[in-house]
Design an enzyme around this catalytic site. Sequence first.
Site, PDB file in Angstrom:
ATOM      1  N   LYS A 279       0.732  -1.113   0.481  1.00 29.82           N
ATOM      2  CA  LYS A 279       0.227   0.324   0.466  1.00 29.82           C
ATOM      3  C   LYS A 279       0.836   1.409   0.049  1.00 29.82           C
ATOM      4  O   LYS A 279       2.206   1.457   0.418  1.00 29.82           O
ATOM      5  CB  LYS A 279      -0.765   0.137   1.113  1.00 29.82           C
ATOM      6  CG  LYS A 279      -1.990  -0.930   1.367  1.00 29.82           C
ATOM      7  CD  LYS A 279      -2.576  -0.769   2.205  1.00 29.82           C
ATOM      8  CE  LYS A 279      -3.607  -1.765   2.556  1.00 29.82           C
ATOM      9  NZ  LYS A 279      -4.831  -2.107   2.240  1.00 29.82           N
ATOM     10  N   ARG A 353      -9.949 -11.880   1.789  1.00 29.99           N
ATOM     11  CA  ARG A 353     -11.279 -12.492   1.688  1.00 29.99           C
ATOM     12  C   ARG A 353     -10.791 -13.807   1.801  1.00 29.99           C
ATOM     13  O   ARG A 353     -11.607 -14.826   1.388  1.00 29.99           O
ATOM     14  CB  ARG A 353     -12.330 -12.304   0.541  1.00 29.99           C
ATOM     15  CG  ARG A 353     -10.709 -11.797  -1.180  1.00 29.99           C
ATOM     16  CD  ARG A 353     -10.614 -11.553  -1.486  1.00 29.99           C
ATOM     17  NE  ARG A 353     -10.633  -9.430  -1.948  1.00 29.99           N
ATOM     18  CZ  ARG A 353     -11.349  -8.825  -2.676  1.00 29.99           C
ATOM     19  NH1 ARG A 353     -11.698  -9.324  -3.716  1.00 29.99           N
ATOM     20  NH2 ARG A 353     -11.518  -7.682  -2.328  1.00 29.99           N
TER      21      ARG A 353
END
Length: 500
Positions: A279, A353
Amino acid sequence: MTELALSSSDPARLATDALVIGITPDGTGARLLGADALPGPVRAALESAIGVLGLKGTVDEVTKIPAGDGVKASLLVLTGLGAVASGKKSEGAPTLENLRRAAGAATRQLAGTTAVALVLPADDAAQTSAVAEGALLGAYTFGDYRGTRAGAVAPVATITLVTPTARTRAAKDAVVRARVLAAAVHGTRNLVNAAPNDLYPQTFADHARASVKGTKVKITVLDDAALREGGYGGLIGVGQGSVRPPRLVKLTYAPARVKKHYALVGKGITFDSGGLSIKPAKSMETMKSDMAGAAAVLNTVLAAAELGLPIKVTGWLALAENMPSGTAQRPSDVITIRGGKTVEVLNTDAEGRLVLADAIVAAGEEKPDAIIDIATLTGAQMIALGNQVSAVMGSDDVRGAVIGAAERSGEQFWPMPLPEELRASMKTPMADLANMGERYGGMLVAGLFLQEFAGSTPWAHLDIAGPSFNEGGPRHYVPKGGTGVGVRTLLSLLEDAAGA
């Protein structure tokens, strides 16, 4: 935690530091509401102050006034109740959520005060419950890393809620529930606010183990070796880049002779760097909060047990730290989720996920009546709904039940679809599916990914990415930092299921 008690005594005679009174919009100004028990001269002085100060009575408007003769309190506090409701049954009454917010705004801004009394509309159990919840939710501070010189202050120590229903069983029950609920929300906030060098998979699991001692909740913790043996490829893949290995925590609350079983699954990424798909630096500043879903699940299970709800609840905390290193998983790696489905990892920053998939499969193996997962899952949630409204998708019946529970509890969730057309974007020749798909509608793609692992079990997915952490200023009963979102909705959902 702040103590809360009920009283039907004359508020003017209460020996308290601050007396909180509600005001509501009235034309271009505001008027007192629910303050009939105060002496006439005190009411007149307050009405004069409202006009002189130009108060509007909107929610989050809190004004402190030195108390004069006629009351024992040293400070009078006017808190905005917002516009009152209309209708035959609710004419002149504030909404329950506005009662929560008005009470919370006052107690939040009175941090450092020892004793506070609330003179707000609380004429029935529903209003009493709302005021109690809001007051306790607002009475929160987090100062674990700050000394007194740095400005750390304690929350209000004691709250007295003045209501004519003080001696009724319904009001007393409402306060008991409010205490349990607030403790669960505060516990979630504390975990979210904890520094990631203190809170990582092992210490989170240790905290969960300590939290269930003396309760009716049983705990099982799977370490790195057990996860490998059990085929939890999502947790292993995400966690392998960190020197702090992953954990899967299972919590079980199983009272006797119950007919329903709900499984709650929480994403617990204790810090998310994005892995090798790293990120930007700015985006990492709040990534200690990427475990907010797991924190909510832990505290909801504890609250359900404390309240003795007649429903079996299992909680699954999927804990990992997503870090870049020479051992981290790579884009194009193929991993095998528990149960056998393979996933091509196209982006290591779509890691939530993957750990949820493992936990959802494990939860489904026990054949619960419903699975609800909660996660700070996608930036797309914030693009679609902002930072105060969470998303819910999944089976129509479970999704609808979540929305109903959220509305009653005062949390904002919005129903979202799972368009079949987007499923094709996750196709890959390398595995059963990829962890990435169509960029537009990314929140829905993530939901479709998780749906693959829920199978035929009724299921809902709650994306709380934005609402879980308040980067702006505090508002009503919501502090800066961890918000504890989701706990109230999940607890209400369990209560609804237990009573159905």
